[in-house]
Write a protein that holds these residues in place. Structure first.
Motif, PDB file in Angstrom:
ATOM      1  N   SER A   1      55.985  37.908  -4.080  1.00 44.64           N
ATOM      2  CA  SER A   1      56.149  37.703  -5.519  1.00 44.64           C
ATOM      3  C   SER A   1      55.928  36.377  -6.156  1.00 44.64           C
ATOM      4  O   SER A   1      55.627  36.061  -7.258  1.00 44.64           O
ATOM      5  N   SER A   2      55.819  35.249  -5.083  1.00 44.65           N
ATOM      6  CA  SER A   2      55.450  34.098  -5.338  1.00 44.65           C
ATOM      7  C   SER A   2      53.903  33.912  -5.816  1.00 44.65           C
ATOM      8  O   SER A   2      53.542  32.902  -6.487  1.00 44.65           O
ATOM      9  N   VAL A   3      53.271  35.038  -5.511  1.00 46.61           N
ATOM     10  CA  VAL A   3      51.766  35.006  -5.944  1.00 46.61           C
ATOM     11  C   VAL A   3      51.328  36.110  -6.640  1.00 46.61           C
ATOM     12  O   VAL A   3      50.050  36.381  -6.948  1.00 46.61           O
ATOM     13  N   LYS A   4      52.323  36.695  -7.210  1.00 40.52           N
ATOM     14  CA  LYS A   4      52.205  38.002  -7.853  1.00 40.52           C
ATOM     15  C   LYS A   4      51.376  37.870  -9.232  1.00 40.52           C
ATOM     16  O   LYS A   4      50.342  38.438  -9.470  1.00 40.52           O
ATOM     17  N   GLU A   5      51.401  36.688 -10.005  1.00 40.32           N
ATOM     18  CA  GLU A   5      50.825  36.396 -11.080  1.00 40.32           C
ATOM     19  C   GLU A   5      49.410  36.044 -10.857  1.00 40.32           C
ATOM     20  O   GLU A   5      48.543  36.653 -11.528  1.00 40.32           O
TER      21      GLU A   5
ATOM     22  N   GLU B   1      60.539  39.977  10.566  1.00 41.04           N
ATOM     23  CA  GLU B   1      61.190  39.262  11.727  1.00 41.04           C
ATOM     24  C   GLU B   1      60.552  37.903  11.771  1.00 41.04           C
ATOM     25  O   GLU B   1      60.978  36.659  11.866  1.00 41.04           O
ATOM     26  N   ALA B   2      59.293  37.833  11.788  1.00 42.47           N
ATOM     27  CA  ALA B   2      58.285  36.430  12.012  1.00 42.47           C
ATOM     28  C   ALA B   2      58.663  35.754  10.621  1.00 42.47           C
ATOM     29  O   ALA B   2      58.866  34.612  10.904  1.00 42.47           O
ATOM     30  N   ALA B   3      58.541  36.523   9.442  1.00 39.35           N
ATOM     31  CA  ALA B   3      58.498  35.805   8.225  1.00 39.35           C
ATOM     32  C   ALA B   3      60.154  34.980   8.201  1.00 39.35           C
ATOM     33  O   ALA B   3      60.264  33.935   7.693  1.00 39.35           O
ATOM     34  N   LYS B   4      61.003  35.730   8.666  1.00 36.86           N
ATOM     35  CA  LYS B   4      62.537  35.417   8.591  1.00 36.86           C
ATOM     36  C   LYS B   4      62.612  33.971   9.574  1.00 36.86           C
ATOM     37  O   LYS B   4      63.148  33.054   9.254  1.00 36.86           O
ATOM     38  N   ALA B   5      61.821  34.205  10.804  1.00 35.00           N
ATOM     39  CA  ALA B   5      62.098  33.155  11.707  1.00 35.00           C
ATOM     40  C   ALA B   5      61.134  31.909  11.313  1.00 35.00           C
ATOM     41  O   ALA B   5      61.530  30.713  11.810  1.00 35.00           O
ATOM     42  N   GLY B   6      60.188  32.140  10.369  1.00 40.90           N
ATOM     43  CA  GLY B   6      59.352  31.201  10.091  1.00 40.90           C
ATOM     44  C   GLY B   6      58.427  30.608  10.967  1.00 40.90           C
ATOM     45  O   GLY B   6      57.738  29.439  10.569  1.00 40.90           O
TER      46      GLY B   6
ATOM     47  N   ALA C   1      52.705  41.710   2.975  1.00 43.42           N
ATOM     48  CA  ALA C   1      52.655  41.275   1.626  1.00 43.42           C
ATOM     49  C   ALA C   1      51.657  41.471   0.579  1.00 43.42           C
ATOM     50  O   ALA C   1      51.920  41.954  -0.403  1.00 43.42           O
ATOM     51  N   ALA C   2      50.398  41.481   1.127  1.00 48.20           N
ATOM     52  CA  ALA C   2      49.351  42.207   0.320  1.00 48.20           C
ATOM     53  C   ALA C   2      49.538  43.722  -0.085  1.00 48.20           C
ATOM     54  O   ALA C   2      49.420  43.853  -1.147  1.00 48.20           O
ATOM     55  N   ARG C   3      50.040  44.161   1.013  1.00 50.72           N
ATOM     56  CA  ARG C   3      50.585  45.899   0.475  1.00 50.72           C
ATOM     57  C   ARG C   3      51.264  45.835  -0.367  1.00 50.72           C
ATOM     58  O   ARG C   3      51.403  46.825  -1.181  1.00 50.72           O
ATOM     59  N   HIS C   4      52.438  45.051  -0.458  1.00 53.00           N
ATOM     60  CA  HIS C   4      53.549  44.836  -1.298  1.00 53.00           C
ATOM     61  C   HIS C   4      53.268  44.892  -2.429  1.00 53.00           C
ATOM     62  O   HIS C   4      53.662  45.410  -3.700  1.00 53.00           O
ATOM     63  N   LEU C   5      51.835  43.931  -2.770  1.00 46.80           N
ATOM     64  CA  LEU C   5      51.304  43.806  -4.116  1.00 46.80           C
ATOM     65  C   LEU C   5      50.272  44.906  -4.289  1.00 46.80           C
ATOM     66  O   LEU C   5      49.875  44.870  -5.340  1.00 46.80           O
ATOM     67  N   GLY C   6      50.209  45.930  -3.682  1.00 48.16           N
ATOM     68  CA  GLY C   6      49.168  46.966  -3.791  1.00 48.16           C
ATOM     69  C   GLY C   6      48.015  46.954  -3.550  1.00 48.16           C
ATOM     70  O   GLY C   6      47.000  47.693  -3.759  1.00 48.16           O
ATOM     71  N   ALA C   7      47.415  45.859  -2.742  1.00 41.45           N
ATOM     72  CA  ALA C   7      46.394  45.851  -2.102  1.00 41.45           C
ATOM     73  C   ALA C   7      46.206  46.409  -0.686  1.00 41.45           C
ATOM     74  O   ALA C   7      47.082  46.234   0.244  1.00 41.45           O
ATOM     75  N   PRO C   8      45.132  47.085  -0.487  1.00 34.18           N
ATOM     76  CA  PRO C   8      45.158  47.627   1.051  1.00 34.18           C
ATOM     77  C   PRO C   8      44.715  46.372   2.037  1.00 34.18           C
ATOM     78  O   PRO C   8      44.007  45.645   1.583  1.00 34.18           O
ATOM     79  N   ALA C   9      45.284  46.400   3.125  1.00 30.09           N
ATOM     80  CA  ALA C   9      44.995  45.504   4.275  1.00 30.09           C
ATOM     81  C   ALA C   9      45.118  45.941   5.408  1.00 30.09           C
ATOM     82  O   ALA C   9      45.607  47.066   5.926  1.00 30.09           O
TER      83      ALA C   9
ATOM     84  N   ALA D   1      55.631  47.695  12.200  1.00 29.25           N
ATOM     85  CA  ALA D   1      55.435  46.399  12.200  1.00 29.25           C
ATOM     86  C   ALA D   1      54.991  45.795  10.649  1.00 29.25           C
ATOM     87  O   ALA D   1      55.296  44.408  11.075  1.00 29.25           O
ATOM     88  N   THR D   2      54.750  46.377   9.772  1.00 32.03           N
ATOM     89  CA  THR D   2      54.393  45.745   8.568  1.00 32.03           C
ATOM     90  C   THR D   2      55.306  46.184   7.422  1.00 32.03           C
ATOM     91  O   THR D   2      54.682  45.828   6.141  1.00 32.03           O
ATOM     92  N   LYS D   3      56.466  46.395   7.793  1.00 31.56           N
ATOM     93  CA  LYS D   3      57.273  47.007   6.554  1.00 31.56           C
ATOM     94  C   LYS D   3      58.105  45.702   6.134  1.00 31.56           C
ATOM     95  O   LYS D   3      58.703  44.994   6.791  1.00 31.56           O
ATOM     96  N   PRO D   4      57.958  45.578   4.741  1.00 33.62           N
ATOM     97  CA  PRO D   4      58.430  44.253   4.118  1.00 33.62           C
ATOM     98  C   PRO D   4      59.901  44.115   3.968  1.00 33.62           C
ATOM     99  O   PRO D   4      60.519  45.250   3.661  1.00 33.62           O
ATOM    100  N   GLY D   5      60.183  43.092   4.062  1.00 30.47           N
ATOM    101  CA  GLY D   5      61.903  42.894   3.913  1.00 30.47           C
ATOM    102  C   GLY D   5      61.909  42.131   2.568  1.00 30.47           C
ATOM    103  O   GLY D   5      61.011  41.686   2.114  1.00 30.47           O
ATOM    104  N   ASN D   6      62.987  41.281   2.578  1.00 34.33           N
ATOM    105  CA  ASN D   6      63.268  40.399   1.468  1.00 34.33           C
ATOM    106  C   ASN D   6      62.403  39.180   1.488  1.00 34.33           C
ATOM    107  O   ASN D   6      61.790  38.639   0.448  1.00 34.33           O
ATOM    108  N   THR D   7      62.251  38.601   2.912  1.00 32.93           N
ATOM    109  CA  THR D   7      61.563  37.484   2.951  1.00 32.93           C
ATOM    110  C   THR D   7      60.040  37.828   2.582  1.00 32.93           C
ATOM    111  O   THR D   7      59.502  36.785   1.863  1.00 32.93           O
TER     112      THR D   7
END
Lengths: 267, 475, 314
Positions: free
Chosen positions: A119-123, A159-164, A178-186, A107-113
């Motif tokens: 990455s918008s908050v990566k820095e 899906e939700a991110a895409k649909a907005g 998104a947090a996991r994608h940045l390496g943070a446990p969530a 349910a929390t697999k990141p896609g492009n969106t």
């Protein structure tokens, strides 16, 4: 603050159900900033099978629907003493290792969106993880507008991110992914929320917690754009909604299901 | 004459028969090869009539196949076996300690003896097992430790089968067949019996009754996916031999907080289930929701202490090939002793240097998929064609994490009976280990698998392997 | 015993019985074809297919009711669930499922039956080989039955096996009679003609009763006596009365120790009473066809009640 909670869930079916099992995760946790004063659950139309602590230390009950029944009502109520920790829960008490909360679930697999969102908050995240997560929460809240009825419990984060659009569960999923994608446990938290001027709520609440080095678990409620305070009661934890859901069930046959939820949280 | 560069367990030639085979060689000399060949054919008819078969997936006709049986026993001396037994017991104890640790405090990760990613990125790790102790503290009630031999005192562990090791029924039926065909041999040689295995299995499972069991004797059942499963014969055989019910998921239901079996007179409580259904399919409520082979709610009942599941869910993390190369450390970490049984040196292709070595030496190595089994998706370098090597190289480069490589072991040979007389063939050995609280029981011998094709090193039954009876001699 | 195991035993023996019955029907058909008149044979083959319960499927797949088609259909057509091959496969598959409940002799007998017949029925069976194949079918089912009687404990396993056998047999006998009921009616036209003799013989041979009937009736073949023999005579192991008395007996054993009376036993007792001490004239009075239709329906009801009472399925 002491909160008094009454939570009723009713499932009704358009024809008798021969066999159904439900896993209930409805008992608030004792822990940082939260103490259960009294709590009681009862079910009608179903019989209790077993009760145990699951792998995230959620109190879990298994109930079986009465054979050939058409309704189940689950009633939980009690009082919980809550303290405002500004969302900072701290170290966990369970055995679940942090790395477990870094792995995406179905349910929390990141896609492009979601990757773009992350990455918008990566820095900002690299400079100050807590600040980064606040920014992520804001970004998710903008990217996924709170809207009921457009998603359901099986909608994935991407899906939700895409649909907005989505509900609190979808916003939490997007943030977790998104947090996991940045390496943070969530992780996902399901629970109750005292809402000003709203006595009768139609659903339980859900938000997420992110592990911030030095602070431990910190809660983020994207839907309300704040970190949970003493109006929030934590009930169950999981890697995603599926593991922390108040009710998770399985039934035989193809009866149509109708769900009615009533939550009252009062001071 | 084929050059014999492999260790032959009977001996390099007729003049130098090794001690454990001396009596057998004497007997063999007095036998007429033609009558032995005839017995060989009789054995096949017998196996077919009794229905000792395995099912092959993806083949319409002849779905049930026989595993060829060879009538020459594989013989192991008493002192050889004692050494193996010690090593196996040590390893199996370590496996259980590892599982208890990995699903609770994870001290081995904290101690840095095992890299976190080996567990964290492993699909075989089952979070639903965290924070609980299975009944009696036993995770792997039944283990099959695959061993190979390369020399007089050289044994290696090839694989630890900690999920649902199969083949024990063949061990038992092979012995029955040999007893019937060659009774005189058993009077001449002291062969340790294996027939108590089903009773030991029963004893061992009964000793692991769930915490909330309050009766006299726990009820047992073998859970099978059904008659189309490749090991169905074994499931029914074991249920029959240990006097347990053979159940399918459709027979079981959670009622009154217990898993219960549907009988002609209503539902009856089940206390210990020896399941031959994979974790993923065990419980559609907790795992794969589409599974029809599982029992909804059985995991809830398990965590609540009302049933024992053998082997425990999640034991697959212990026999994962990615973990295998760490076994010597694991044994040492939990037992405080050096591992008695050797591990085959293993290159993890996920590591850059190792990958380079593997690619440079591909034609000398055996390369396996980390999560594969049954000998599928495997490359045997020395036996592979140029094209096969090239194809595999491409696979390795594109997905190195998926592979580990090992040197091609010079597997020992044991003779089989052919039309031209005795001929050496490569073998391995799977002894069967039963674990109950405080006790490890190893049946003397096990299943010897033999690559029937001359020169072949692949012993898997799905790929032209056969079996032999395995004799451990008494003192 | 598991409900599923009881169901497996029941069906294993139903299928075995059916395979034997199908083979016997075919055997009978052949006899008629060899001895009867040219123009009658097609309708004989047709009535045999009807009795075996697959008329529509036959017409669709095979078309003409000739000997080769019917032989194929009855012996080896996998689409025909009552063909000998289908039955043997289903019996063996059920046997495999309930293997832990069978003695090794019974299992091996059914496994061997399957292995042999699968091979014998792999290709179409020529007229030349038919007798041999039919004998083989008969022998194999006798072997299974012999193993059952000789090696199985007389417990519930045995009872469920027997229930399957007798439910199938009762159904089979009723069907055979019903397809030909008109030749047994006193009002039928050429009573006693050669045509009738042949029809009567067909009926008797279909239930392996040709010789026993002649022996008991000293060659005096009368339609009413045939009906009496196959419906009411308890000496005859394929008569409805005999089957029902066996079913009642097995159900009585199975109901021991159970608190309330089993619905299936009540139903069986009721059916048994319908046949016990009845006069065949009564039956004709009631209407033979109606009587047989009712028997077929009630047997099916009984089978499904047995299935419910003993929880064959979840």
């Amino acid at each position: 603050m002491r909160l008094s909670i009454t939570h009723t869930t009713t499932y009704s079916y358009d024809r008798p159900v021969s066999y159904a099992l439900l896993q209930l995760r409805l008992t608030p946790r004792n822990g940082a900033g939260q103490k259960v004063i009294s709590w009681q659950s009862s079910v009608s139309g179903a019989s209790p099978q077993v009760q145990y602590e699951d792998h995230f230390r959620n109190v879990t009950e298994l109930v079986q629907m009465d054979p050939e029944g058409t309704t189940i009502t689950i009633l939980s109520q009690g009082e919980v003493e809550v303290e405002n920790l500004n969302g900072v829960i701290g170290a966990g008490t369970g055995l679940a290792p942090l790395w477990l909360f870094k792995r995406p679930t179905a349910a929390t697999k990141p896609g492009n969106t979601i990757r773009k969102l992350a990455s918008s908050v990566k820095e900002a995240f690299a400079a100050d993880p807590l600040d980064g997560m606040h920014k992520l929460s804001d970004a998710v809240s903008k990217a996924v507008r709170y809207t009921t009825g457009s998603t359901n419990v099986t909608t994935s984060a991407e899906e939700a991110a895409k649909a907005g659009v989505g509900v609190c569960q979808d916003q939490a999923h997007v943030m977790i992914a998104a947090a996991r994608h940045l390496g943070a446990p969530a992780r996902y938290v399901s629970g109750y929320l005292l809402m000003d001027g709203l006595n009768q709520q139609e659903a339980t609440h859900g938000w997420c917690e992110i592990w911030i080095m030095g602070l431990g678990w910190v809660g983020f409620d994207v839907a309300n754009e704040i970190c949970p305070d003493d109006r929030y009661v934590r009930v169950a934890l999981g890697r995603d909604y599926g593991e922390a859901a108040p009710v998770h069930g399985l039934r035989q046959g193809d009866a149509e299901e109708e769900l009615y939820v009533s939550v009252q949280v009062q001071q | 004459m084929v050059e014999r560069k492999f260790f032959d367990e009977m001996g390099p030639d007729e003049a130098q028969v090794r001690a454990p085979y001396a009596e057998y060689a004497n007997w063999f000399e007095g036998e007429d090869p033609r009558s032995l060949l005839k017995k060989s054919a009789e054995a096949e008819t017998f196996f077919r009539r009794v229905g000792i078969t395995f099912n092959v997936y993806g083949q319409k006709e002849a779905q049930e196949r026989l595993i060829p049986f060879d009538i020459v026993p594989r013989i192991i001396a008493a002192q050889e076996w004692r050494q193996l037994e010690k090593g196996i017991e040590q390893r199996v104890r370590a496996l259980n300690a590892f599982l208890a640790d990995i699903y609770n405090k994870q001290e081995i990760l904290r101690a840095g003896r095992l890299p976190e990613h080996i567990i964290a990125q492993n699909e075989a790790f089952l979070p639903q097992m965290m924070g609980m102790t299975p009944p009696g503290g036993v995770y792997t009630h039944i283990v099959g430790t695959d061993l190979v031999r390369t020399g007089e005192n050289e044994f290696y562990v090839l694989e630890d089968n900690a999920r649902t090791p199969s083949g024990v029924s063949y061990m038992l039926e092979n012995r029955e067949t040999m007893l019937r065909m060659f009774p005189e041999l058993f009077t001449r040689m002291k062969v340790k019996p294996v027939s108590s295995y089903p009773a030991e299995l029963r004893r061992s499972l009964s000793a692991c009754a769930p915490p909330n069991f309050d009766g006299d004797k726990p009820s047992l059942a073998v859970l099978t996916p059904g008659i189309h499963n490749s090991a169905y014969f074994e499931h029914s055989f074991l249920a029959d031999q240990m006097g347990a019910e053979l159940v399918e998921a459709s027979d079981l239901k959670v009622i009154d907080g217990r898993v219960q079996m549907r009988t002609t007179r209503g539902y009856r409580q089940l206390d210990v289930v020896y399941r031959r259904v994979d974790d993923e399919f065990l419980d559609p409520l907790s795992f794969n929701p589409d599974s029809l082979l599982g029992v909804p709610g059985i995991m809830d009942v398990y965590r609540a202490g009302n049933i024992t599941i053998a082997n425990a869910p999640g034991t697959g993390i212990a026999d994962d090939k990615a973990l295998y190369s760490y076994m010597p450390d694991i044994v040492e970490f939990y037992t405080g002793e050096k591992a008695i049984l050797k591990n085959v040196p293993t290159w993890r292709c996920s590591e850059g240097d190792s990958l380079k070595y593997v690619l440079d030496n591909l034609s000398d190595l055996v390369v396996k998929e980390v999560h594969g089994s049954g000998g599928y998706g495997m490359l045997v370098g020395p036996a592979a064609s140029k094209k096969e090597l090239a194809d595999f190289e491409a696979k390795l480069r594109s997905n190195p994490d998926n592979y580990v490589a090992q040197p091609t072991l010079a597997l020992s040979t044991v003779p089989i009976m052919t039309k031209k007389g005795l001929a050496p063939r490569h073998v391995d050995l799977r002894p069967y280990v039963l674990v109950s609280p405080g006790r490890v029981h190893i049946t003397p011998g096990g299943l010897t698998r033999v690559a029937l094709k001359e020169g072949s090193l692949v012993v898997n039954s799905s790929q032209g392997g056969g079996t032999k009876d395995t004799w451990v001699l008494g003192d | 015993m598991l409900g599923r195991t009881a169901g497996g035993l029941f069906w294993m023996f139903r299928y075995l019985e059916r395979s034997e019955n199908t083979a016997r029907l075919l055997d009978t058909g052949f006899r008629i074809a060899l001895t009867g008149s040219e123009n009658s044979s097609e309708s004989e083959w047709e009535s045999i297919v009807t009795t075996a319960g697959g008329r529509e499927a036959f017409v669709q797949k095979w078309g003409d009711f000739d000997q080769a088609n019917v032989t194929n259909f009855l012996l080896r057509d996998r689409d025909n669930s009552s063909s000998v091959l289908s039955c043997i496969e289903a019996a063996r598959s059920n046997g495999r499922m309930v293997r832990t409940a069978l003695s090794s002799e019974v299992w091996e007998a059914v496994n061997e039956a399957w292995m042999t017949l699968k091979e014998q029925l792999e290709k179409p069976v020529s007229v030349k080989n038919l007798a041999e194949v039919l004998t083989s079918i008969r022998q194999h089912s006798s072997l299974v039955r012999g193993a059952l009687h000789g090696t199985m404990l007389r417990n519930d396993i045995y009872d469920f096996s027997r229930l399957g056998t007798f439910i199938e047999r009762a159904d089979n006998t009723a069907r055979i009679l019903d397809v030909k009921y008109y030749v047994l009616l006193p009002s039928a036209a050429h009573v006693g003609g050669s045509m009738d003799n042949m029809q009567w013989e067909t009926i008797l041979r279909s239930v392996s009763a040709f010789r026993s009937f002649r022996w008991l009736h000293e060659g005096d073949v009368k339609p009413k006596a045939i009906a009496d023999f196959l419906i009411l005579d308890r000496r005859m192991p394929r008569s409805l009365a005999y089957c029902l008395s066996q079913i009642t007996g097995n159900l009585t054993y199975l109901s021991r120790g159970s608190e309330e009376e089993l619905k299936s036993l009540a139903l069986a007792n009721q059916l048994d009473a319908r046949l016990n001490g009845r006069d065949i004239d009564d039956v004709f009075e009631e209407g033979l066809h109606e009587f047989l239709k009712e028997a077929i329906n009630q047997t099916a009801n009984l089978a499904s009640q047995i299935q419910d009472d003993f929880r064959f399925y979840g």
